[in-house]
Design a protein around this motif. Sequence first.
Motif, PDB file in Angstrom:
ATOM      1  N   MET A   1      -5.869  19.533 -56.325  1.00  0.00           N
ATOM      2  CA  MET A   1      -5.380  19.548 -54.943  1.00  0.00           C
ATOM      3  C   MET A   1      -3.957  20.085 -54.874  1.00  0.00           C
ATOM      4  O   MET A   1      -3.603  20.840 -53.955  1.00  0.00           O
ATOM      5  CB  MET A   1      -5.449  18.137 -54.361  1.00  0.00           C
ATOM      6  N   LYS A   2      -3.137  19.714 -55.847  1.00  0.00           N
ATOM      7  CA  LYS A   2      -1.759  20.210 -55.877  1.00  0.00           C
ATOM      8  C   LYS A   2      -1.732  21.712 -56.122  1.00  0.00           C
ATOM      9  O   LYS A   2      -0.948  22.456 -55.505  1.00  0.00           O
ATOM     10  CB  LYS A   2      -0.978  19.490 -56.978  1.00  0.00           C
ATOM     11  N   LYS A   3      -2.593  22.179 -57.014  1.00  0.00           N
ATOM     12  CA  LYS A   3      -2.640  23.592 -57.355  1.00  0.00           C
ATOM     13  C   LYS A   3      -3.097  24.438 -56.169  1.00  0.00           C
ATOM     14  O   LYS A   3      -2.515  25.493 -55.884  1.00  0.00           O
ATOM     15  CB  LYS A   3      -3.575  23.793 -58.544  1.00  0.00           C
TER      16      LYS A   3
ATOM     17  N   ILE B   1     -12.889  18.603 -49.312  1.00  0.00           N
ATOM     18  CA  ILE B   1     -13.940  19.472 -48.766  1.00  0.00           C
ATOM     19  C   ILE B   1     -13.608  20.938 -48.989  1.00  0.00           C
ATOM     20  O   ILE B   1     -14.420  21.716 -49.500  1.00  0.00           O
ATOM     21  CB  ILE B   1     -14.151  19.185 -47.266  1.00  0.00           C
ATOM     22  N   ASP B   2     -12.401  21.340 -48.586  1.00  0.00           N
ATOM     23  CA  ASP B   2     -12.004  22.740 -48.756  1.00  0.00           C
ATOM     24  C   ASP B   2     -11.932  23.128 -50.223  1.00  0.00           C
ATOM     25  O   ASP B   2     -12.229  24.270 -50.592  1.00  0.00           O
ATOM     26  CB  ASP B   2     -10.654  22.989 -48.083  1.00  0.00           C
ATOM     27  N   LEU B   3     -11.549  22.180 -51.070  1.00  0.00           N
ATOM     28  CA  LEU B   3     -11.485  22.443 -52.511  1.00  0.00           C
ATOM     29  C   LEU B   3     -12.882  22.706 -53.072  1.00  0.00           C
ATOM     30  O   LEU B   3     -13.078  23.631 -53.874  1.00  0.00           O
ATOM     31  CB  LEU B   3     -10.834  21.258 -53.224  1.00  0.00           C
ATOM     32  N   ILE B   4     -13.847  21.903 -52.655  1.00  0.00           N
ATOM     33  CA  ILE B   4     -15.225  22.081 -53.124  1.00  0.00           C
ATOM     34  C   ILE B   4     -15.758  23.452 -52.723  1.00  0.00           C
ATOM     35  O   ILE B   4     -16.341  24.176 -53.539  1.00  0.00           O
ATOM     36  CB  ILE B   4     -16.129  20.962 -52.577  1.00  0.00           C
ATOM     37  N   PHE B   5     -15.542  23.829 -51.460  1.00  0.00           N
ATOM     38  CA  PHE B   5     -16.039  25.127 -50.993  1.00  0.00           C
ATOM     39  C   PHE B   5     -15.314  26.284 -51.682  1.00  0.00           C
ATOM     40  O   PHE B   5     -15.913  27.315 -51.997  1.00  0.00           O
ATOM     41  CB  PHE B   5     -15.879  25.236 -49.477  1.00  0.00           C
TER      42      PHE B   5
ATOM     43  N   ARG C   1       1.505  13.899 -44.804  1.00  0.00           N
ATOM     44  CA  ARG C   1       2.694  14.746 -44.617  1.00  0.00           C
ATOM     45  C   ARG C   1       2.966  15.649 -45.807  1.00  0.00           C
ATOM     46  O   ARG C   1       3.495  16.742 -45.652  1.00  0.00           O
ATOM     47  CB  ARG C   1       3.909  13.859 -44.347  1.00  0.00           C
ATOM     48  N   SER C   2       2.637  15.172 -47.002  1.00  0.00           N
ATOM     49  CA  SER C   2       2.907  15.973 -48.194  1.00  0.00           C
ATOM     50  C   SER C   2       2.042  15.490 -49.345  1.00  0.00           C
ATOM     51  O   SER C   2       1.491  14.377 -49.308  1.00  0.00           O
ATOM     52  CB  SER C   2       4.388  15.876 -48.590  1.00  0.00           C
ATOM     53  N   TYR C   3       1.958  16.324 -50.385  1.00  0.00           N
ATOM     54  CA  TYR C   3       1.220  15.937 -51.589  1.00  0.00           C
ATOM     55  C   TYR C   3       1.866  14.711 -52.236  1.00  0.00           C
ATOM     56  O   TYR C   3       1.167  13.800 -52.697  1.00  0.00           O
ATOM     57  CB  TYR C   3       1.198  17.102 -52.574  1.00  0.00           C
ATOM     58  N   LYS C   4       3.186  14.680 -52.262  1.00  0.00           N
ATOM     59  CA  LYS C   4       3.906  13.555 -52.864  1.00  0.00           C
ATOM     60  C   LYS C   4       3.587  12.253 -52.139  1.00  0.00           C
ATOM     61  O   LYS C   4       3.364  11.212 -52.760  1.00  0.00           O
ATOM     62  CB  LYS C   4       5.410  13.834 -52.831  1.00  0.00           C
ATOM     63  N   SER C   5       3.567  12.305 -50.810  1.00  0.00           N
ATOM     64  CA  SER C   5       3.256  11.126 -50.010  1.00  0.00           C
ATOM     65  C   SER C   5       1.835  10.656 -50.272  1.00  0.00           C
ATOM     66  O   SER C   5       1.574   9.454 -50.421  1.00  0.00           O
ATOM     67  CB  SER C   5       3.453  11.446 -48.528  1.00  0.00           C
ATOM     68  N   PHE C   6       0.903  11.603 -50.351  1.00  0.00           N
ATOM     69  CA  PHE C   6      -0.496  11.274 -50.611  1.00  0.00           C
ATOM     70  C   PHE C   6      -0.657  10.631 -51.984  1.00  0.00           C
ATOM     71  O   PHE C   6      -1.319   9.606 -52.134  1.00  0.00           O
ATOM     72  CB  PHE C   6      -1.335  12.550 -50.511  1.00  0.00           C
ATOM     73  N   ARG C   7      -0.052  11.227 -52.992  1.00  0.00           N
ATOM     74  CA  ARG C   7      -0.175  10.722 -54.365  1.00  0.00           C
ATOM     75  C   ARG C   7       0.414   9.324 -54.494  1.00  0.00           C
ATOM     76  O   ARG C   7      -0.190   8.438 -55.112  1.00  0.00           O
ATOM     77  CB  ARG C   7       0.533  11.684 -55.329  1.00  0.00           C
ATOM     78  N   LEU C   8       1.584   9.099 -53.908  1.00  0.00           N
ATOM     79  CA  LEU C   8       2.233   7.794 -53.989  1.00  0.00           C
ATOM     80  C   LEU C   8       1.408   6.725 -53.292  1.00  0.00           C
ATOM     81  O   LEU C   8       1.222   5.622 -53.815  1.00  0.00           O
ATOM     82  CB  LEU C   8       3.631   7.869 -53.377  1.00  0.00           C
ATOM     83  N   ALA C   9       0.891   7.064 -52.114  1.00  0.00           N
ATOM     84  CA  ALA C   9       0.078   6.108 -51.360  1.00  0.00           C
ATOM     85  C   ALA C   9      -1.193   5.754 -52.116  1.00  0.00           C
ATOM     86  O   ALA C   9      -1.598   4.587 -52.172  1.00  0.00           O
ATOM     87  CB  ALA C   9      -0.260   6.680 -49.985  1.00  0.00           C
ATOM     88  N   ALA C  10      -1.823   6.762 -52.719  1.00  0.00           N
ATOM     89  CA  ALA C  10      -3.046   6.529 -53.478  1.00  0.00           C
ATOM     90  C   ALA C  10      -2.782   5.627 -54.683  1.00  0.00           C
ATOM     91  O   ALA C  10      -3.560   4.706 -54.963  1.00  0.00           O
ATOM     92  CB  ALA C  10      -3.636   7.857 -53.936  1.00  0.00           C
ATOM     93  N   PHE C  11      -1.679   5.884 -55.378  1.00  0.00           N
ATOM     94  CA  PHE C  11      -1.334   5.080 -56.553  1.00  0.00           C
ATOM     95  C   PHE C  11      -1.059   3.629 -56.153  1.00  0.00           C
ATOM     96  O   PHE C  11      -1.589   2.698 -56.769  1.00  0.00           O
ATOM     97  CB  PHE C  11      -0.101   5.679 -57.249  1.00  0.00           C
TER      98      PHE C  11
END
Length: 370
Positions: A64-66, A72-76, A209-219
Amino acid sequence: MIKVADGKMGTREFTSIILLSIGMKITDSTPSQLYIAGENAAWMMPLFFIILIGVPFFILLSLMKKHQKGLIDLIFSLTGKYLGTIITFSLFLMLSIGVIWSVRSYITIVNTAYFQQAPIQALLFLMLLFCFFVAKRGLETISRSAWFIIPTIEILLIVLIVSVWKEVDWMRIFPIAGPGFKQLIKESASTSGLFSELILLTAFFSFTRSYKSFRLAAFIGFTISCFKMVLFLALYVAVFDYPSTLKMLYPHQQLTRIAEFGESMSHVEGVFFIFWMVGSIIRFSIYLYLIAFLFAGSLRLDKFEPLVLPLTGLIFLGALLFENVFILNPFHRQFFSIVSWILMLLPFILWVIDRWKGRRKNEASKSSLS
């Protein structure tokens, strides 16, 4: 291409969504499923989930970061139009079946523990109606509602632990490895689908808002949820003992029934029920929104929120197909075993495809230069 219709979520909002989606599993029939698999050592299984789900999830995060794309969009992007449609539609079906079972399970809790005289159909209709109205407002409203209610739910869980502490006997969790570590690891792999929402929630990446926010929240959300499950699985055994917990379909509700705050404050399960019900409504509104998002994504539809209403109706009809939730238990165990392996393997498959495509691109570049 699916477009974001509402505002972005921050770290705290997405953390709250994960805590409701995964963390609230301590209050439903998930503990009873894990006791069947891990016996009195079921409390150790969420620790294995951290690895079994965490490793594929971090591989997915790297992709996702790359590519800066959600699930969904990544799979397609990696698998193409036709295979992408098959994969995302399969994810939609798996989540829908899981939600149908969960909704029916929750309504059974409400019916058997609190409203024995109320018709199942009426309770199910009212719950899904409230869920629909929350989901209809969009993910921003859902996430803010989750952030609003989650501190109260977490505080009440702490209060519940304190209120039953005198009933705890930690010697009941021994032998500490239960059926053995080999069996625990095997059963953890086949039941990790119970926590697999973490993989599916990456579909909401574009809403953060950002990849960093998503990653931190998930962790934060996933780690807290796993350790909450560890604590409560051990607590249920320490209070009720293993043979009793194995026979309990809903140990959390039994725990709230014995909660006391002195002689003047007994029978306080109603307080826990109110906030549990509010949290459950928001939790299933998250699922309804995600189901609509996955379905629209599989068909590459631009607008997905109008789909929430008809899909809510399908969930309602699906939950009414069976006379009671108990006859679904054998199917439920097999289903989640299949889901577990699919969702654990999906990130690895996408990673392999990404590496293969990158290698082909490099070889094509070298050929053109030569």
